[in-house]
Design a protein around this motif. Structure first.
Motif, PDB file in Angstrom:
ATOM      1  N   SER A 299      -6.835   0.517 -10.543  1.00 26.29           N
ATOM      2  CA  SER A 299      -6.399  -0.001  -9.594  1.00 26.29           C
ATOM      3  C   SER A 299      -4.923   0.115  -9.415  1.00 26.29           C
ATOM      4  O   SER A 299      -3.836   0.992  -8.008  1.00 26.29           O
ATOM      5  CB  SER A 299      -6.614  -1.761  -8.899  1.00 26.29           C
ATOM      6  OG  SER A 299      -5.389  -1.976 -10.318  1.00 26.29           O
ATOM      7  N   VAL A 300      -4.150   1.137 -11.101  1.00 28.17           N
ATOM      8  CA  VAL A 300      -2.736   1.360 -10.496  1.00 28.17           C
ATOM      9  C   VAL A 300      -3.102   2.819 -10.235  1.00 28.17           C
ATOM     10  O   VAL A 300      -1.801   3.167  -8.776  1.00 28.17           O
ATOM     11  CB  VAL A 300      -2.380   0.938 -11.816  1.00 28.17           C
ATOM     12  CG1 VAL A 300      -1.511   1.703 -12.454  1.00 28.17           C
ATOM     13  CG2 VAL A 300      -2.448  -0.836 -12.179  1.00 28.17           C
TER      14      VAL A 300
ATOM     15  N   GLU B  44      -5.179   4.043  -8.150  1.00 32.31           N
ATOM     16  CA  GLU B  44      -5.300   4.363  -6.329  1.00 32.31           C
ATOM     17  C   GLU B  44      -4.022   3.957  -5.846  1.00 32.31           C
ATOM     18  O   GLU B  44      -3.805   4.480  -4.976  1.00 32.31           O
ATOM     19  CB  GLU B  44      -6.317   3.492  -6.242  1.00 32.31           C
ATOM     20  CG  GLU B  44      -6.915   3.301  -4.892  1.00 32.31           C
ATOM     21  CD  GLU B  44      -7.540   1.961  -4.504  1.00 32.31           C
ATOM     22  OE1 GLU B  44      -8.438   1.874  -5.124  1.00 32.31           O
ATOM     23  OE2 GLU B  44      -7.495   2.027  -3.110  1.00 32.31           O
ATOM     24  N   ALA B  45      -3.272   2.586  -6.251  1.00 31.38           N
ATOM     25  CA  ALA B  45      -2.037   2.205  -5.473  1.00 31.38           C
ATOM     26  C   ALA B  45      -1.245   3.238  -5.438  1.00 31.38           C
ATOM     27  O   ALA B  45      -0.183   3.759  -4.859  1.00 31.38           O
ATOM     28  CB  ALA B  45      -2.025   0.822  -6.089  1.00 31.38           C
ATOM     29  N   ALA B  46      -0.912   4.154  -6.858  1.00 29.97           N
ATOM     30  CA  ALA B  46       0.262   5.216  -7.264  1.00 29.97           C
ATOM     31  C   ALA B  46      -0.562   6.289  -6.162  1.00 29.97           C
ATOM     32  O   ALA B  46       0.868   6.965  -5.436  1.00 29.97           O
ATOM     33  CB  ALA B  46       0.068   6.375  -7.886  1.00 29.97           C
ATOM     34  N   SER B  47      -1.675   7.086  -6.145  1.00 30.33           N
ATOM     35  CA  SER B  47      -2.135   8.197  -5.167  1.00 30.33           C
ATOM     36  C   SER B  47      -2.041   7.590  -4.272  1.00 30.33           C
ATOM     37  O   SER B  47      -1.371   8.540  -3.049  1.00 30.33           O
ATOM     38  CB  SER B  47      -2.869   8.569  -5.692  1.00 30.33           C
ATOM     39  OG  SER B  47      -4.376   8.077  -5.567  1.00 30.33           O
ATOM     40  N   GLY B  48      -1.807   6.398  -3.693  1.00 31.22           N
ATOM     41  CA  GLY B  48      -2.089   5.775  -2.243  1.00 31.22           C
ATOM     42  C   GLY B  48      -0.812   5.959  -1.542  1.00 31.22           C
ATOM     43  O   GLY B  48      -0.305   5.908  -0.278  1.00 31.22           O
ATOM     44  N   MET B  49       0.257   5.542  -2.469  1.00 33.83           N
ATOM     45  CA  MET B  49       1.465   5.528  -1.560  1.00 33.83           C
ATOM     46  C   MET B  49       2.274   7.092  -1.965  1.00 33.83           C
ATOM     47  O   MET B  49       3.047   7.195  -1.364  1.00 33.83           O
ATOM     48  CB  MET B  49       2.619   4.529  -3.165  1.00 33.83           C
ATOM     49  CG  MET B  49       2.046   2.988  -2.461  1.00 33.83           C
ATOM     50  SD  MET B  49       3.303   1.889  -3.217  1.00 33.83           S
ATOM     51  CE  MET B  49       2.614   2.470  -4.866  1.00 33.83           C
ATOM     52  N   GLY B  50       1.507   7.834  -2.305  1.00 34.04           N
ATOM     53  CA  GLY B  50       1.964   8.947  -2.102  1.00 34.04           C
ATOM     54  C   GLY B  50       3.169  10.392  -3.696  1.00 34.04           C
ATOM     55  O   GLY B  50       3.630  10.541  -3.440  1.00 34.04           O
ATOM     56  N   MET B  51       2.187   9.168  -4.600  1.00 33.77           N
ATOM     57  CA  MET B  51       2.605   9.784  -5.857  1.00 33.77           C
ATOM     58  C   MET B  51       1.644  11.535  -6.185  1.00 33.77           C
ATOM     59  O   MET B  51       0.527  11.070  -5.977  1.00 33.77           O
ATOM     60  CB  MET B  51       3.084   9.501  -7.128  1.00 33.77           C
ATOM     61  CG  MET B  51       3.645   8.124  -7.058  1.00 33.77           C
ATOM     62  SD  MET B  51       3.293   7.311  -8.792  1.00 33.77           S
ATOM     63  CE  MET B  51       4.312   7.281  -9.616  1.00 33.77           C
ATOM     64  N   THR B  52       2.626  12.370  -6.762  1.00 30.91           N
ATOM     65  CA  THR B  52       1.685  13.776  -6.342  1.00 30.91           C
ATOM     66  C   THR B  52       0.638  13.559  -8.002  1.00 30.91           C
ATOM     67  O   THR B  52       1.057  12.176  -8.708  1.00 30.91           O
ATOM     68  CB  THR B  52       3.075  15.167  -7.073  1.00 30.91           C
ATOM     69  OG1 THR B  52       3.360  15.052  -8.248  1.00 30.91           O
ATOM     70  CG2 THR B  52       4.159  14.801  -5.769  1.00 30.91           C
TER      71      THR B  52
ATOM     72  N   ILE C 187       3.013   7.471 -14.597  1.00 30.67           N
ATOM     73  CA  ILE C 187       2.010   6.527 -15.204  1.00 30.67           C
ATOM     74  C   ILE C 187       0.306   6.303 -16.411  1.00 30.67           C
ATOM     75  O   ILE C 187       1.139   5.274 -17.371  1.00 30.67           O
ATOM     76  CB  ILE C 187       1.424   6.144 -13.946  1.00 30.67           C
ATOM     77  CG1 ILE C 187       2.154   6.301 -12.661  1.00 30.67           C
ATOM     78  CG2 ILE C 187      -0.033   4.575 -13.348  1.00 30.67           C
ATOM     79  CD1 ILE C 187       2.362   5.599 -12.471  1.00 30.67           C
TER      80      ILE C 187
END
Ligand SMILES: Nc1ncnc2c1ncn2[C@@H]1O[C@H](COP(=O)(O)OP(=O)(O)OP(=O)(O)O)[C@@H](O)[C@H]1O
Ligand SMILES: [Mg+2]
Lengths: 218, 381
Positions: A116-117, A119-127, A135
């Motif tokens: 989930s970490v 998913e949250a990271a890529s969902g917020m637009g981290m490359t 992360i």
């Protein structure tokens, strides 16, 4: 041979050979440091690669596991036809022998990061690179360090065998002692090697604690 | 109004041929709160994740803010869309402050502006920055963590926020609290929200409109009121639950609980006539109206009994009709107001002040209770 005379022998040998012992310790450290340095760089890189490209997992981990099952002395022997004797083949053998725990732990550490970490990271637009370096690697750090410590301890022990193919180090004393049936010489080689392993493990543990992000220690 | 999100024949087909989403088309207006609901596996999460491309759609067109998402840079797209998930997914090695600052930092805001924004957001979600900014996620309760999750999604002030069962893992009390607070926040900030849930109560509470999905298809997309009163599909009705509307009197129009034949009288009538009429109608109040049907006041039987000898026309004992409800009020308004009413009745008037009906304690109880009886008897009302 009683205790007292063994102790006297040790004192006597140390007096005669303390300069050689110092050099042997340095040589031992050099073998360990170089082979571990390469093993960490390549092991972590392979661990990362394996965790991203599923297809690599089987071949890479399989190869490293196979290398680890070869008896260490045999692995050193295998090096001779390719690289002759001396430092280079020893370092290569030590490096190969240290790879598996690092690759495996890097892989486990990264894949065990909470989905989930990520998913949250890529969902917020981290490359992908940001996710890896900010992360996954920080969160996998303690697991990777555990792998490195395991490797380092094995490496210090295995490095005593490097003396067999002429790389020097504390193994020289041990083999000299064995061939001359002088327990004192064996101990002069073996005790510092054991201490070196313990010390390295301790230092790496301290380093791990110092570098672990605060939020993970709570 | 321009739509914020638009789906045109959007499908998702996996390599094995499985289609969790089948040719979906809908629009979400700017500022709208859209809830996606349906049974487990119906494609809610898939639909949501196709919007920020965490799951790529395989056919059709998705437009966000007027732009086709397939033609945009994915990272850029995501940084402009807030995203909240049930598992929250805070970074355990980042402080609360750094967690919230993530997207602004990725967007390259300067430090001062980020600090200010973080503080503002913590206040907004009800967490004191002095207490929480420097803490780590593990040092917060589940409810507090999700507040941070919401703050993080709002950090760069995105126009669109996607939420996948954000309050699903919280205890009921915390959940209600966060629902209310978030709804207030959303209206205040004018965000467009697409919100997945499997909880119908939550859907009705939060949604401006609700989309009901089943097996990857959209069965109905309507306001909660319309969904409850006019389900277009047997499944929708069954899924919503027939009793639901009576648990939500705020969604039931007042006309459903009023009598449209109130006993009325003109103000110039005699008290005797009023008493006779009351007996006839078996009521103890009369509503006073003029020739145009406009509500003037209320006559109580009690006053009439006491003063009938003293007065000539009922206008002399007429009391102002308080409270009165407009015709577009809800049954809930009636339930709340009826206890304030001196005479136990609420006249209902139309937009011109003309009397349309009356709600009495009796009419409220008989309608609401009658529906329950229908339900038990298996009769669809
Ligand atoms: N990678 C995948 N390959 C094949 N099928 C998948 C894949 N991911 C999800 N699905 C299937 O797609 C369907 C829709 O999944 P989705 O997660 O959108 O459901 P949902 O409506 O969010 O359900 P829930 O309420 O349980 O969260 C499910 O049947 C699921 O099994
Ligand atoms: Mg889901």
């Amino acid at each position: 041979m009683n205790r007292r005379s063994l102790w006297e022998q040790i004192v006597q040998q140390l007096e005669a050979r303390h300069a050689d012992l110092g050099l042997a310790v340095l040589q031992h450290i050099k073998l360990v440091a170089i082979s571990m340095g390469i093993a960490i760089a390549i092991g972590v890189a392979l661990g990362i690669a394996v965790s991203r490209v599923k297809k690599l997992e089987g071949p890479v981990i399989g190869t490293a596991s196979t290398l680890q099952t070869i008896p260490s002395l045999a692995l050193l022997g295998f090096m001779i036809p390719f690289f002759g004797i001396g430092e280079l083949p020893s370092i290569i053998a030590l490096f190969l022998y240290s790879l598996l725990p690092i690759i495996r732990n890097t892989h486990t550490g990264i894949t065990n990061v909470d989905k989930s970490v990520i998913e949250a990271a890529s969902g917020m637009g981290m490359t992908d690179a940001q996710i890896l370096f900010r992360i996954q690697l920080p969160l996998a750090f303690s697991v990777i360090m555990a792998g490195i410590r395991t490797s380092a301890v094995i490496n210090v022990g295995t490095a005593t065998l490097a003396a067999f193919i002429g790389a020097g180090g504390l193994g020289d004393f041990i083999f000299l002692g064995i061939s001359r049936s002088m327990d004192a010489l064996v101990l002069i080689g073996a005790v510092p090697a054991a201490l070196l392993a313990l010390l390295l493990d301790f230092v790496l543990a301290r380093l791990e604690r110092a570098v672990t992000p605060k939020g993970l220690k709570i | 109004m321009e739509s914020m999100v638009e789906f045109v024949n959007v499908s998702k087909t996996y390599k094995n041929g499985f289609q969790p989403v089948k040719s979906l088309s809908f629009r979400v207006q700017r500022g709208e709160f859209l809830v996606l609901i349906g049974p487990s596996g119906c494609g809610k999460t898939t639909t949501l994740k196709m919007i920020n491309r965490l799951i790529p759609h395989t056919s059709g067109t998705i437009t966000v803010n007027g732009k086709n998402i397939a033609k945009q840079n994915t990272v850029e797209l995501r940084r402009n869309i807030g995203y909240v998930i049930q598992q929250i997914g805070l970074f355990p090695h980042y402080t609360i402050e750094d967690n919230i600052a993530l997207v602004p930092a990725l967007k390259g805001w300067d430090r001062r502006k980020i600090r200010q924004r973080v503080e503002e957001l913590l206040h907004l979600v009800g967490l004191d920055p002095a207490v929480f900014a420097k803490r780590y996620p593990k040092e917060l309760s589940g409810g507090q963590q999700q507040r941070v999750g919401v703050a993080r999604a709002m950090a760069a002030d995105p126009e669109l926020v996607l939420m996948d069962e954000p309050f699903g893992a919280l205890d009921p009390i915390t959940r209600e609290q966060l629902q209310d607070e978030f709804l207030r926040l959303q209206k205040e900030l004018g965000k467009t929200v697409i919100f997945v849930t499997h909880d119908m109560d939550e859907a009705i509470r939060m949604g401006d409109r609700i989309a009901i999905l089943k097996d990857g298809e959209l069965l109905q997309l309507d306001t909660p009121e319309r969904l409850l009163t006019h389900p277009v599909h047997g499944f929708v009705e069954q899924f919503i639950g027939k009793n639901r509307i009576f648990q939500n009197p705020e969604l039931l129009p007042v006309t459903e609980v009023m009598r449209s034949d109130p006993a009325t009288i003109y103000p110039h009538r005699s008290p005797e006539r009023a008493i006779t009429y009351m007996r006839q109608r078996r009521t103890d109040t009369l509503l006073c109206i003029d020739e145009q049907g406009k509500l003037l006041g209320i006559i109580s039987g009690y006053d009439l009994q006491g003063d009938s000898a003293r007065i000539r026309t009922v206008s002399e004992i007429m009391k102002p009709a308080e409270p009165v409800l407009p015709i577009d009020a809800t049954a809930k308004d009636a339930l709340v107001k009826i206890s304030e009413s001196r005479f136990g009745v609420i006249p209902i008037v139309n937009e011109h002040g003309k009397l349309s009906g009356i709600v009495t304690r009796g009419s409220l109880i008989s309608v609401l209770a009658g529906r329950w009886k229908d339900e038990e008897g298996g009769v669809v009302s």
